[in-house]
Design a protein around this motif. Structure first.
Motif, PDB file in Angstrom:
ATOM      1  N   LEU A 142       0.814  -1.223   0.000  1.00 22.24           N
ATOM      2  CA  LEU A 142       0.000   0.000   0.000  1.00 22.24           C
ATOM      3  C   LEU A 142       0.844   1.268   0.000  1.00 22.24           C
ATOM      4  CD1 LEU A 142      -2.806  -0.921   2.557  1.00 22.24           C
ATOM      5  CD2 LEU A 142      -3.017  -0.718   0.089  1.00 22.24           C
ATOM      6  N   ARG A 143       1.922   1.257   0.723  1.00 22.28           N
ATOM      7  CA  ARG A 143       2.794   2.431   0.922  1.00 22.28           C
ATOM      8  C   ARG A 143       2.095   3.575   1.655  1.00 22.28           C
ATOM      9  NH1 ARG A 143       4.093   1.684  -4.542  1.00 22.28           N
ATOM     10  NH2 ARG A 143       5.801   0.217  -4.776  1.00 22.28           N
ATOM     11  N   LEU A 144       0.881   3.320   2.094  1.00 19.62           N
ATOM     12  CA  LEU A 144       0.123   4.344   2.840  1.00 19.62           C
ATOM     13  C   LEU A 144      -0.698   3.567   3.862  1.00 19.62           C
ATOM     14  CD1 LEU A 144      -0.526   7.440   2.658  1.00 19.62           C
ATOM     15  CD2 LEU A 144      -2.499   6.819   1.299  1.00 19.62           C
ATOM     16  N   THR A 145      -0.614   3.914   5.131  1.00 18.48           N
ATOM     17  CA  THR A 145      -1.365   3.120   6.116  1.00 18.48           C
ATOM     18  C   THR A 145      -2.863   3.307   5.893  1.00 18.48           C
ATOM     19  OG1 THR A 145      -1.506   4.873   7.741  1.00 18.48           O
ATOM     20  CG2 THR A 145       0.442   3.498   7.826  1.00 18.48           C
ATOM     21  N   PRO A 146      -3.658   2.295   6.239  1.00 19.03           N
ATOM     22  CA  PRO A 146      -5.110   2.411   6.058  1.00 19.03           C
ATOM     23  C   PRO A 146      -5.679   3.633   6.759  1.00 19.03           C
ATOM     24  CG  PRO A 146      -4.509   0.162   6.582  1.00 19.03           C
ATOM     25  CD  PRO A 146      -3.265   0.964   6.718  1.00 19.03           C
ATOM     26  N   LYS A 147      -5.152   3.941   7.952  1.00 25.67           N
ATOM     27  CA  LYS A 147      -5.683   5.103   8.682  1.00 25.67           C
ATOM     28  C   LYS A 147      -5.406   6.384   7.919  1.00 25.67           C
ATOM     29  CE  LYS A 147      -5.244   2.926  13.144  1.00 25.67           C
ATOM     30  NZ  LYS A 147      -4.336   2.744  14.262  1.00 25.67           N
ATOM     31  N   ALA A 148      -4.197   6.479   7.372  1.00 23.61           N
ATOM     32  CA  ALA A 148      -3.872   7.662   6.587  1.00 23.61           C
ATOM     33  C   ALA A 148      -4.780   7.759   5.371  1.00 23.61           C
ATOM     34  CB  ALA A 148      -2.420   7.613   6.149  1.00 23.61           C
ATOM     35  N   MET A 149      -5.152   6.573   4.823  1.00 21.33           N
ATOM     36  CA  MET A 149      -6.038   6.570   3.661  1.00 21.33           C
ATOM     37  C   MET A 149      -7.400   7.149   4.025  1.00 21.33           C
ATOM     38  SD  MET A 149      -6.345   3.276   1.270  1.00 21.33           S
ATOM     39  CE  MET A 149      -4.663   2.815   1.043  1.00 21.33           C
ATOM     40  N   VAL A 191     -18.529   8.884   9.381  1.00 21.18           N
ATOM     41  CA  VAL A 191     -18.948   7.860  10.346  1.00 21.18           C
ATOM     42  C   VAL A 191     -18.240   6.546  10.055  1.00 21.18           C
ATOM     43  CG1 VAL A 191     -20.904   6.440  11.077  1.00 21.18           C
ATOM     44  CG2 VAL A 191     -21.173   8.902  10.849  1.00 21.18           C
ATOM     45  N   LEU A 192     -18.169   6.204   8.774  1.00 16.94           N
ATOM     46  CA  LEU A 192     -17.507   4.959   8.378  1.00 16.94           C
ATOM     47  C   LEU A 192     -16.050   4.945   8.841  1.00 16.94           C
ATOM     48  CD1 LEU A 192     -18.031   2.407   6.564  1.00 16.94           C
ATOM     49  CD2 LEU A 192     -16.946   3.692   4.718  1.00 16.94           C
ATOM     50  N   GLY A 193     -15.355   6.051   8.538  1.00 18.54           N
ATOM     51  CA  GLY A 193     -13.950   6.144   8.934  1.00 18.54           C
ATOM     52  C   GLY A 193     -13.783   6.091  10.439  1.00 18.54           C
ATOM     53  N   LEU A 194     -14.647   6.819  11.155  1.00 16.34           N
ATOM     54  CA  LEU A 194     -14.545   6.840  12.619  1.00 16.34           C
ATOM     55  C   LEU A 194     -14.858   5.470  13.206  1.00 16.34           C
ATOM     56  CD1 LEU A 194     -16.085  10.278  13.548  1.00 16.34           C
ATOM     57  CD2 LEU A 194     -13.722   9.531  13.788  1.00 16.34           C
ATOM     58  N   ALA A 195     -15.858   4.789  12.611  1.00 15.49           N
ATOM     59  CA  ALA A 195     -16.197   3.457  13.120  1.00 15.49           C
ATOM     60  C   ALA A 195     -15.008   2.519  12.966  1.00 15.49           C
ATOM     61  CB  ALA A 195     -17.412   2.916  12.368  1.00 15.49           C
ATOM     62  N   ALA A 196     -14.333   2.626  11.810  1.00 18.82           N
ATOM     63  CA  ALA A 196     -13.158   1.773  11.594  1.00 18.82           C
ATOM     64  C   ALA A 196     -12.069   2.098  12.603  1.00 18.82           C
ATOM     65  CB  ALA A 196     -12.643   1.960  10.169  1.00 18.82           C
ATOM     66  N   LEU A 197     -11.866   3.402  12.849  1.00 12.15           N
ATOM     67  CA  LEU A 197     -10.836   3.795  13.820  1.00 12.15           C
ATOM     68  C   LEU A 197     -11.196   3.312  15.219  1.00 12.15           C
ATOM     69  CD1 LEU A 197      -9.911   7.403  12.667  1.00 12.15           C
ATOM     70  CD2 LEU A 197      -8.635   5.297  12.334  1.00 12.15           C
ATOM     71  N   ILE A 207     -11.918   2.245   1.180  1.00 11.32           N
ATOM     72  CA  ILE A 207     -10.772   1.318   1.211  1.00 11.32           C
ATOM     73  C   ILE A 207     -10.079   1.383   2.569  1.00 11.32           C
ATOM     74  CG2 ILE A 207      -8.573   0.682   0.138  1.00 11.32           C
ATOM     75  CD1 ILE A 207      -9.481   1.968  -2.409  1.00 11.32           C
ATOM     76  N   GLY A 208      -9.821   2.599   3.015  1.00 12.66           N
ATOM     77  CA  GLY A 208      -9.114   2.768   4.288  1.00 12.66           C
ATOM     78  C   GLY A 208      -9.869   2.143   5.449  1.00 12.66           C
ATOM     79  N   SER A 209     -11.195   2.317   5.475  1.00 15.81           N
ATOM     80  CA  SER A 209     -11.979   1.789   6.594  1.00 15.81           C
ATOM     81  C   SER A 209     -11.931   0.263   6.615  1.00 15.81           C
ATOM     82  CB  SER A 209     -13.434   2.250   6.465  1.00 15.81           C
ATOM     83  OG  SER A 209     -13.491   3.650   6.460  1.00 15.81           O
ATOM     84  N   VAL A 210     -12.143  -0.337   5.450  1.00 16.02           N
ATOM     85  CA  VAL A 210     -12.140  -1.799   5.408  1.00 16.02           C
ATOM     86  C   VAL A 210     -10.770  -2.325   5.827  1.00 16.02           C
ATOM     87  CG1 VAL A 210     -12.333  -3.806   3.912  1.00 16.02           C
ATOM     88  CG2 VAL A 210     -13.931  -1.909   3.645  1.00 16.02           C
ATOM     89  N   LEU A 211      -9.724  -1.708   5.306  1.00 19.49           N
ATOM     90  CA  LEU A 211      -8.381  -2.232   5.588  1.00 19.49           C
ATOM     91  C   LEU A 211      -7.943  -1.962   7.029  1.00 19.49           C
ATOM     92  CD1 LEU A 211      -6.516  -1.501   2.245  1.00 19.49           C
ATOM     93  CD2 LEU A 211      -7.742  -3.551   2.986  1.00 19.49           C
ATOM     94  N   THR A 212      -8.399  -0.830   7.591  1.00 19.64           N
ATOM     95  CA  THR A 212      -8.086  -0.569   9.001  1.00 19.64           C
ATOM     96  C   THR A 212      -8.601  -1.709   9.861  1.00 19.64           C
ATOM     97  OG1 THR A 212      -8.311   1.792   8.651  1.00 19.64           O
ATOM     98  CG2 THR A 212      -8.399   1.037  10.916  1.00 19.64           C
ATOM     99  N   PHE A 213      -9.848  -2.051   9.582  1.00 14.64           N
ATOM    100  CA  PHE A 213     -10.475  -3.123  10.349  1.00 14.64           C
ATOM    101  C   PHE A 213      -9.763  -4.446  10.091  1.00 14.64           C
ATOM    102  CE2 PHE A 213     -13.883  -6.262  10.890  1.00 14.64           C
ATOM    103  CZ  PHE A 213     -14.172  -6.015  12.218  1.00 14.64           C
TER     104      PHE A 213
END
Lengths: 131, 766
Positions: A62-69, B742-748, A118-124
Motif C-alpha cells: 500500500l505504501r500508505l497506512t489504512p488510517k492515513a487513507m 462515520v464509516l472512517g470513525l467506526a473503523a478507527l 478502502i481505508g476503513s475496510v483495511l483498518t479493520f
C-alpha cells in the motif's frame, strides 16, 4: 489462510481488481458504479491479496497506512466543497469547469469516498491479518 | 435588588468561598452576611403585606418561567438561610481549620446555601424542583465529606437515596399539579385559592408531594437518614440538618397550604405523620448519649411538630408554626455549634460522661445555657413564646385532647434534651477531659453567642420579628391576612398550665435520665426492626436483584444478545402493526414472473443459514442470501444497489472467512439441534415481521415526486446520468460526507478496541 492456490491466484486478482475499481469509480457518474462500489471492489482485491501474505506485506504494497487513507479520503471529500464556497455558493455545490469531459469537483468528492471506503475496510482488516 | 442577581450571586460565591475557606479565613462569612443584608432590605415591603415578583423567560414552550418571589414565608427562610449561614461559615473557618479538602467543602457549602435560597425564592414549581434536587446533591457531598469512612459513605448514600426518591415522587406530583392548575407558577396556583383541592387528582397530588416533603423533612418512617447524617462535620450538621435543608419540606408544605389546607387528605396526612414523627423523634432522643445524635432526634421531633402545625387548620396554627420555625432554627443551630465546641475542646460528645466544663469554658457554658433555656421553653426567652403558641394552636383544634396529649411528652423531652445539651456537660464536678478544655476563639463562639442572644432578644421584644416577619409568613401559609399580637405574657391560661406540666415532667425525666436511657437503650427493637434496618434490607435486596438480572441479561454471549434484539424488534414491530391495523396485502397481479426462481433460491439459502451446523457453512449460506438479494435488485432496475450489494457480500465473505480462520472458536461453535430450532424460530419471527411490514409499505400508493425531480434535474444540474451516484455525490453530498466520516470513525474506533485486545497477547510473546 496461507494456501498456495490463494497465494497464486491473488497475484492476478489484485491488479485486475484495482484497474476494475478505478474504471467503476470513473464511470460512476453516468453508469452504475461510483466511489463507494469502486472502493469496495478495490478493498476486496487488496483483502484477497493480503490474506495469505499477512499484514506487513499488505502495508508494503500500500505504501500508505489504512488510517492515513481514511484521512486523505475525508480531506479530499471536504476539500471538494471549498471551491464553491469561494465562489459564493453553498458548500459542496459542485463546479464543472469541463462538463463535456465529465471533470468537476464531484469527481474529487467521489475519489474521497473511494479512499475512505478502502481505508476503513483495511483498518479493520489489518487487525485480523497475521503479522 | 434583583432576586435573580441574588440567587446567581450566591451561586457564583462558591469559587470565592473555596479560595477563602481553603485558607481558613474568617472572611469567608462575608458572602452570606452580604446576602443577609440584601434580604433585610425586603423586610419593609413584606411587613406592609406586600411582595416582590420577578419573572424571567426560561422555557417558554412549556410555559415555565424563572420566576422569583419574596413574601413573608420565603423571606423568613431566606433570612434564616443566610443569617445562620453566616454564623456557620464563620464557625467552620475555625472549627475545620487545617482539615483536608477545605476548598471543595466551602464551595459545596456555598452551593448548598445558594440552592436553598433558590428553592425558597422560586415562584415556579419546575424551578423549585431544580433547586430542591440541587440541595439533595450538595448535601450528599457535604455529608460525605470524609468518604474514607464507610459509615460516612453509607449515611451520605442513604440521605441521598431517601431524599431523591421522595423528590421523584414530588416531581410527579408537581407535574400533575401543574396540569391540574394549568400553570406551574406557584403564585398562579395560590391565586386559584382552594379550587384545585376539588380537582379529581387532588388526593394524588397531595400524596405525591407529601412524599417528597416528608422525605426531605425526615418524617417517620423516613427519619433515620437525618440521625445518621450526624457523621458529617458539625458545621454541616448544624446548618443542613437543623436549620435549613430539612425545613425545605416544611417550606413546601407551608407554601401549598393555602391550596390544599382544607382538603381532608392533606389535614389527615400532615397531622398523622407529624404526630407520629414528633413522638418517634422524642422517644429516640432519650436513648442516645452522643450530643449531636440527641440533638438530631430532637430535630426530628421538632420537624414533626412543624408538619403537625401546618396540617392543623386555622390562622393560629400558622402563626405558631412560623414562630416555632424561627425559635427552633435559632436554638438548634446554637446548640449544635456548642456541642461541636465541646467535642472540639474535650474530645468527646458523650453526654453521659461529660461534666464540669463550666469552670474551664465559662463563655461557652453561658451561650449553651441561654440556647438551652430557649429550647426548654422558659420565659423570658423566645422559645417560651413559641411553645405557648404551639399549645394555644393545639387547644383550638377539635382534636385538642389528643394533640395536647402528644405535645406535652414531646416538649418534656425537649426540656430534657435542652438540659443535656446546655447544662449537664457544664455543671457538676469536672471529669479529667474537662480540665484541658478551654473557651474557643471568637470565630467559633461568635455565631452561637449571637443566635443565643437573638433568642433572648426576641423573647423580650417579640414585636421585632412579629409584624415584620412572622405575621406576613403566617399570612402566606394560611392564604389570608393574619392579625395576632405576639407577647411574652398571656396571663393565666390553659397554655400556661400545659407549660408548667411540661416543665415538671421534663425535670423529672431529666433527673432519672441515666436509668431511663439505660432501659430504653436495652430494648433492641429499633436496631432490629426499625426503618434503618429496613433500609439495609432494601439495599441488600436491590443488590441481589441487580446480580440476578445481570446474570440473566448480560450473560456475555453475543449470540443471545443478538437473538434477544431480533426478538424484541419482531415483537415490537408486529405488535405495532397489528394494534394500529397496518396489515395490508397488495395485489400481486402481473408481478410474479421469472423472479419466483429467485424467491425460491432466497428461501432455500435462508433455511440453509438456520440449519447450518457450523459457522463456515452459515457464512457461505448467508452469502448466498446476499447474492440472491443483489439479483433481485438487478432485475428490479437498481443496478447500483445490486453492484454495491455484490461487492459488500464478496468482501464480507472473504473477510469473515479470513478472520474465522484465525479465531479459536472452530471446535466448540457447533450448534445443537435445540439451539438451531430456537434460532430458526427467532429468524422466522423476524422474517415474518419484516415481510408484513414490507407488504404494508408496498400497498401504499407510490409518490414519485422525488424520483421525477431527480430524473429531470440530474443531467442539467449535476452533469450525470446515473441518478444514484448523482444523489450521492451532488444533491446530497453533505449527507455522504457525514456517512463516510462515520464509516472512517467506526473503523478507527474498532481499531482502537481491537488494539486494546491485542496488547496482552503481544506482551506475552516477546
Amino acid at each position: 489462510m496461507n494456501s498456495l492456490i490463494l497465494r497464486t491466484s491473488s497475484k492476478l486478482v489484485l491488479p485486475v481488481a484495482l484497474v476494475f475499481s478505478i474504471y467503476v469509480l470513473l464511470r460512476g457518474h453516468n453508469e452504475p458504479g461510483g466511489g463507494f462500489i469502486g472502493g469496495l471492489i478495490a478493498a476486496a482485491g487488496i483483502t484477497v491479496h493480503a490474506l495469505p501474505r499477512g499484514r506487513d506485506a499488505m502495508m508494503k504494497t500500500l505504501r500508505l497506512t489504512p488510517k492515513a487513507m481514511i484521512g486523505v479520503g475525508l480531506l479530499l471529500a471536504l476539500a471538494a466543497g471549498i471551491p464553491a464556497l469561494m465562489g459564493g455558493e453553498p458548500y459542496l455545490t459542485h463546479l464543472w469547469p469541463f462538463p463535456a469531459a465529465g471533470l468537476g469537483t464531484a469527481l474529487i468528492f467521489d475519489v474521497g469516498v473511494y479512499l475512505t471506503v478502502i481505508g476503513s475496510v483495511l483498518t479493520f482488516l489489518s487487525f485480523y491479518l497475521e503479522s | 435588588m434583583s432576586l435573580l442577581f441574588l440567587v446567581f450571586g450566591a451561586l457564583a460565591y462558591a469559587p470565592l468561598a473555596a479560595w477563602l475557606g481553603g485558607r481558613s479565613s474568617a472572611v469567608v462569612a462575608v458572602g452570606p452576611l452580604v446576602l443577609f443584608g440584601a434580604f433585610l432590605t425586603f423586610v419593609p415591603v413584606v411587613a406592609d403585606g406586600g411582595h416582590i415578583l420577578e419573572t424571567w423567560n426560561w422555557i417558554p414552550s412549556l410555559g415555565v418561567t424563572a420566576a422569583f418571589r419574596v413574601d413573608g414565608l420565603s423571606l423568613t427562610f431566606a433570612l434564616l438561610i443566610t443569617g445562620i449561614g453566616a454564623c456557620i461559615f464563620l464557625y467552620a473557618s475555625a472549627y475545620l481549620s487545617g482539615a483536608e479538602r477545605l476548598p471543595r467543602f466551602y464551595a459545596t457549602l456555598a452551593l448548598f446555601m445558594a440552592s436553598m435560597i433558590g428553592a425558597v425564592l422560586a415562584d415556579d414549581l419546575v424551578l423549585l424542583v431544580v433547586f430542591w434536587e440541587l440541595t439533595s446533591l450538595t448535601s450528599f457531598l457535604l455529608i460525605g465529606y470524609r468518604p474514607e469512612n464507610p459509615a460516612t459513605r453509607r449515611s451520605a448514600q442513604q440521605g441521598f437515596l431517601i431524599t431523591v426518591t421522595g423528590g421523584l415522587a414530588m416531581l410527579a406530583g408537581v407535574i400533575v399539579l401543574g396540569t391540574a392548575a394549568g400553570t406551574t407558577s406557584i403564585s398562579g396556583i395560590a391565586s386559584q385559592g382552594g379550587a384545585i383541592a376539588n380537582h379529581p387528582s387532588a388526593p394524588a397530588i397531595i400524596i405525591l408531594i407529601a412524599c417528597g416533603a416528608f422525605a426531605k423533612s425526615a418524617q417517620a418512617p423516613l427519619h433515620s437518614w437525618l440521625a445518621n447524617a450526624m457523621v458529617a462535620p458539625t458545621p454541616v450538621s448544624a446548618y443542613l440538618h437543623s436549620a435549613t435543608m430539612v425545613k425545605l419540606g416544611v417550606y413546601l408544605l407551608a407554601r401549598l397550604n393555602p391550596t390544599f389546607g382544607e382538603h381532608a387528605v392533606w389535614v389527615g396526612l400532615l397531622m398523622t405523620f407529624g404526630a407520629i414523627t414528633m413522638v418517634t423523634g422524642a422517644a429516640l432522643a432519650l436513648r442516645e448519649t452522643d450530643l449531636k445524635k440527641i440533638l438530631a432526634y430532637s430535630t426530628i421531633a421538632s420537624l414533626g411538630t412543624l408538619v403537625l402545625l401546618i396540617g392543623t387548620p386555622g390562622q393560629l396554627a400558622a402563626v405558631a408554626a412560623m414562630t416555632f420555625l424561627i425559635v427552633h432554627a435559632l436554638y438548634k443551630a446554637c446548640l449544635f455549634m456548642v456541642a461541636g465546641i465541646i467535642d472540639h475542646e474535650a474530645g468527646t460528645r458523650d453526654a453521659s460522661f461529660l461534666r464540669g466544663l463550666r469552670r474551664t469554658m465559662p463563655l461557652t457554658s453561658a451561650v449553651g445555657l441561654v440556647g438551652a433555656l430557649s429550647m426548654a421553653g422558659l420565659p423570658p426567652l423566645f422559645g417560651f413564646i413559641g411553645k405557648e403558641l404551639v399549645y394555644e394552636a393545639a387547644f383550638a383544634d377539635p382534636l385538642a385532647w389528643l394533640t395536647v396529649a402528644l405535645l406535652v411528652p414531646t416538649n418534656a423531652v425537649m426540656v430534657v434534651v435542652a438540659g443535656l445539651a446546655g447544662w449537664r456537660a457544664f455543671a457538676g464536678e469536672p471529669v479529667a477531659a474537662a480540665s484541658t478544655a478551654h473557651d474557643p476563639g471568637p470565630a467559633m463562639l461568635a455565631g452561637p453567642a449571637l443566635l443565643a442572644l437573638l433568642g433572648a432578644t426576641f423573647g423580650l421584644l417579640p414585636s421585632l420579628v412579629g409584624s415584620s416577619l412572622i405575621l406576613p409568613a403566617a399570612a402566606a401559609v394560611s392564604g389570608l391576612p393574619v392579625t395576632y399580637k405576639l407577647a411574652l405574657w398571656h396571663g393565666f391560661t390553659p397554655m400556661l398550665v400545659a407549660s408548667l406540666v411540661t416543665l415538671a415532667a421534663g425535670a423529672i425525666i431529666y433527673r432519672s435520665w441515666d436509668q431511663i436511657r439505660a432501659r430504653l437503650a436495652g430494648t433492641s427493637f429499633f436496631e432490629d426492626k426499625g426503618p434503618d434496618r429496613a433500609y439495609d434490607h432494601l439495599m441488600a435486596g436491590l443488590q441481589s436483584l441487580a446480580v440476578w438480572q445481570t446474570g440473566l441479561i448480560q450473560n456475555g454471549s453475543l449470540r443471545s444478545y443478538a437473538g434477544r434484539v431480533f426478538l424484541v424488534i419482531a415483537a415490537g414491530a408486529s405488535a405495532t402493526l397489528l394494534l394500529r391495523q397496518g396489515l395490508q396485502i397488495p395485489s400481486f397481479q402481473g408481478v410474479l414472473g421469472a423472479e419466483i426462481i429467485l424467491a425460491a433460491l432466497l428461501c432455500i439459502s435462508a433455511i440453509a443459514v438456520t440449519a447450518a451446523r457450523n459457522i463456515f457453512s452459515g457464512i457461505v449460506s448467508a452469502g448466498i442470501v446476499g447474492f440472491a438479494v443483489a439479483l433481485v435488485f438487478l432485475f428490479q432496475g437498481a443496478p447500483d444497489l445490486a453492484f454495491t450489494q455484490f461487492s459488500v457480500e464478496a468482501l464480507a465473505i472473504v473477510i469473515f472467512l479470513g478472520i474465522i480462520g484465525r479465531m479459536p472458536f472452530r471446535e466448540r461453535d457447533y450448534r445443537t439441534r435445540p439451539e438451531r430450532l430456537r434460532d430458526g424460530a427467532i429468524a422466522l419471527a423476524l422474517g415474518l415481521t419484516a415481510t408484513l411490514v414490507m407488504l404494508a409499505v408496498i400497498s401504499q400508493p407510490f409518490n414519485d415526486r422525488l424520483s421525477a425531480f431527480f430524473r429531470d434535474a440530474s443531467v442539467p444540474h449535476a452533469h450525470g446520468r446515473n441518478i444514484v451516484n448523482v444523489i450521492i455525490v451532488d444533491f446530497r453530498a453533505l449527507d455522504t460526507l457525514g456517512e463516510i466520516a462515520v464509516l472512517g470513525l467506526a473503523a478507527l474506533a474498532a481499531a482502537a478496541v481491537l488494539a486494546g485486545l491485542r496488547k496482552p497477547v503481544e506482551e506475552k510473546s516477546p
